[in-house]
Design a protein around this motif. Structure first.
Motif, PDB file in Angstrom:
ATOM      1  N   GLU A  23       0.833  -1.205   0.000  1.00  0.00           N
ATOM      2  CA  GLU A  23       0.000   0.000   0.000  1.00  0.00           C
ATOM      3  C   GLU A  23       0.867   1.255   0.000  1.00  0.00           C
ATOM      4  N   ALA A  24       1.983   1.214   0.733  1.00  0.00           N
ATOM      5  CA  ALA A  24       2.884   2.365   0.784  1.00  0.00           C
ATOM      6  C   ALA A  24       3.488   2.665  -0.584  1.00  0.00           C
ATOM      7  N   VAL A  25       3.830   1.633  -1.338  1.00  0.00           N
ATOM      8  CA  VAL A  25       4.390   1.834  -2.675  1.00  0.00           C
ATOM      9  C   VAL A  25       3.404   2.598  -3.551  1.00  0.00           C
ATOM     10  N   LYS A  26       2.120   2.280  -3.413  1.00  0.00           N
ATOM     11  CA  LYS A  26       1.096   2.986  -4.184  1.00  0.00           C
ATOM     12  C   LYS A  26       0.970   4.444  -3.723  1.00  0.00           C
ATOM     13  N   VAL A  27       0.885   4.643  -2.407  1.00  0.00           N
ATOM     14  CA  VAL A  27       0.715   5.994  -1.869  1.00  0.00           C
ATOM     15  C   VAL A  27       1.915   6.872  -2.231  1.00  0.00           C
ATOM     16  N   CYS A  28       3.106   6.291  -2.156  1.00  0.00           N
ATOM     17  CA  CYS A  28       4.344   7.043  -2.395  1.00  0.00           C
ATOM     18  C   CYS A  28       4.728   7.086  -3.872  1.00  0.00           C
ATOM     19  N   GLU A  29       3.966   6.413  -4.698  1.00  0.00           N
ATOM     20  CA  GLU A  29       4.285   6.317  -6.123  1.00  0.00           C
ATOM     21  C   GLU A  29       5.734   5.838  -6.334  1.00  0.00           C
TER      22      GLU A  29
END
Length: 536
Positions: free
Chosen positions: A163-169
């Motif tokens: 999820e963090a990878v998505k939020v942080c692009e």
């Protein structure tokens, strides 16, 4: 009518073609291109990390989904949990942990505290199995193999790394270093973390061969000099970071933890928290000085405003430790082992537990040779004198007999197997000649129990088995009648905390195992001198 269906088919095909060829965001394409997790080559039966769940299960047709996760407790992300501290979802804190498994847990618990103080949602980082070889790639363990994640979610806002990878692009736009370190300390750390998680903190040179850099990390022969040519240092001030570096505090300083609010002041969305581990010297506590101006309730109700000193922070740290308990599968295995081996005829589990941490290849080599300090010289000398399997066996047997306990368990690293085998023989010989009715159990028996109970489990690599054994042993020591602990060991420290504050075991009879063994060593010497004196 045929013409109508013809256009339906054409429309469907065009739509399918569009979706299959729609361009993904650049960050996601890059993420998929370079992402990997280090494979574990120690066992052909081990999980092939990096595959999708369905691919992994298909690879083991005789293993069900529940059996496949037998050494893990799944986090139920589908379940909504309202945390006590709802943190800012638009600003994340991503820990990058260091050292062995127990130090990683301590560093993670520190990260939880920092996330609360900075009002940043916490990201679950990769954990690592224990290794004594610094050149060997670290194999990755999931967070829910180390603690009950759902329990932590009751305390603070937490998200997964995916999820963090998505939020942080896919980008880390700030680095909060736990130590007072310069950018140079991140040269090899950031690409490694990128490949493990998909979050990129370092800029690479145009046209860099990512596969070649990945191969470098897989080989284990990673040095700053080898990595530096891959990094882009042509930016402002020669920086290869995407964002700003915020140096931390000098290790062991007397600074208050609340200073993080100023040193890590940043609006960056995704901040890496580099190598947290005891930078503030905090010890969890369940009480405050009698004349303290704030109550525990006030601190817990509004930690952002009421944590003003390390004394305040220690109260919240005790809550954090309670909300990172061992995973459910570890607690279950510990209970089964106690029921099988330590229960008396009356159903009471009464046993002495020993933690003997002092393997020469790891503990002594690291603390007493590679990082030798004057203040540790006495400790190292005492440990070396206590490396006596006969004295250890007799010391434990005598204490158990003195306390009226019928069982003893000795936890030790796998490298101490031969030493423990000799100690066990000495123990049995001593209790037989002394008339003591005491049974001793060691890590070897627990390993047999773990393997026997999980015969269908595919996770059989030495890394995973030893990790599970260590966690179960920590629970055994926490729940014992008497605990003989190892000095300078974070493993023993964590077991003692759980023992005192969670298991609610009195620690009045607990002792430093080295001191107990040295008493036996000195007593044996005195006995020999007296015997020799009588002969003359």
């Amino acid at each position: 009518m045929r013409r109508k269906y013809f256009w339906y088919v054409i429309s469907f095909c065009l739509t399918l073609f569009y979706w299959r060829n729609a361009r993904e965001p650049a960050w996601r394409q890059h993420y998929q291109q370079i992402y990997f997790k280090y494979p574990d080559t120690s066992s052909s039966e081990n999980i092939r990390t990096g595959e999708s769940t369905s691919e992994v299960y298909r690879s083991y047709p005789n293993v069900s989904e529940n059996e496949f996760t037998c050494f893990g407790s799944k986090t139920n992300w589908a379940k909504t949990i309202e945390p006590r501290y709802r943190l800012n979802p638009h600003r994340l804190l991503v820990p990058n942990l260091i050292n062995g498994p127990n130090n990683q847990i301590i560093g993670f618990q520190q990260s939880v505290l920092i996330a609360i103080l900075l009002n940043r949602t916490l990201v679950l980082p990769p954990f690592y199995y224990h290794t004594t070889d610094p050149m060997k790639p670290k194999n990755i363990a999931k967070a829910d193999e180390r603690f009950n994640v759902d329990e932590l979610r009751k305390l603070v806002s937490v998200i997964s790394m995916d999820e963090a990878v998505k939020v942080c692009e896919g980008k880390l736009n700030a680095v909060f270093h736990a130590e007072m370190q310069r950018e140079i300390s991140l040269v090899s750390a950031l690409p490694r973390f990128h490949f493990e998680t998909g979050l990129q903190g370092a800029k690479y040179r145009d046209g860099v061969n990512i596969d070649k850099l990945k191969e470098l990390y897989r080989s284990g022969n990673v040095t700053d000099d080898a990595v530096r040519p891959f990094l882009n240092t042509e930016g402002q001030n020669g920086s290869f970071l995407f964002g700003r570096l915020h140096p931390g505090l000098q290790h062991g300083s007397s600074k208050d933890v609340t200073e993080v609010k100023s040193i890590y002041k940043s609006t960056a969305r995704c901040a890496l928290y580099q190598h947290p581990f005891r930078q503030f010297g905090l010890r969890a506590a369940d009480s405050l000085p009698s004349n303290w101006s704030r109550t525990q309730e006030q601190i817990r109700e509004n930690p952002g405003s009421n944590i003003k000193t390390n004394t305040d922070a220690a109260v919240l740290l005790s809550d954090i430790k309670r909300h990172t308990p061992p995973p459910a599968h570890v607690l279950k295995m510990a209970k089964q082992f106690v029921d099988n081996h330590f229960k008396s005829a009356r159903g009471k589990a009464d046993y002495v537990a020993v933690h003997w941490r002092y393997d020469p290849e790891d503990f002594l080599q690291y603390l007493c040779v590679e990082h030798s300090q004057e203040k540790r010289s006495s400790m190292c000398s005492n440990i070396k004198r206590a490396m006596n399997h006969t004295a250890l066996a007799r010391a434990v047997a005598k204490l158990a007999a003195d306390k009226g306990v019928k069982f003893a368990y000795v936890a030790s690293p796998p490298t101490m197997e031969n030493f423990m085998g000799q100690m066990k023989q000495e123990f049995q010989s001593f209790v037989d000649t002394s008339g003591f009715n005491i049974k001793i159990v060691t890590s070897e028996k627990l390993k047999d129990f773990v393997l026997h109970g999980k015969k269908k489990c595919s996770q059989k690599s030495d890394d995973i088995i030893n990790d599970v054994i260590s966690q179960v042993e920590s629970v055994l020591c926490s729940d014992s009648s008497v605990f003989l602990w190892s000095v300078q060991s974070t493993w023993s420290s964590e077991a003692r905390f759980r023992r005192k504050f969670i298991a609610k075991k009195g620690d009045r009879m607990d002792q430093n195992i080295v001191q107990l063994v040295l008493q036996e060593v000195e007593g044996t010497k005195s006995h020999r001198k007296a015997r020799n004196g009588r002969r003359t």
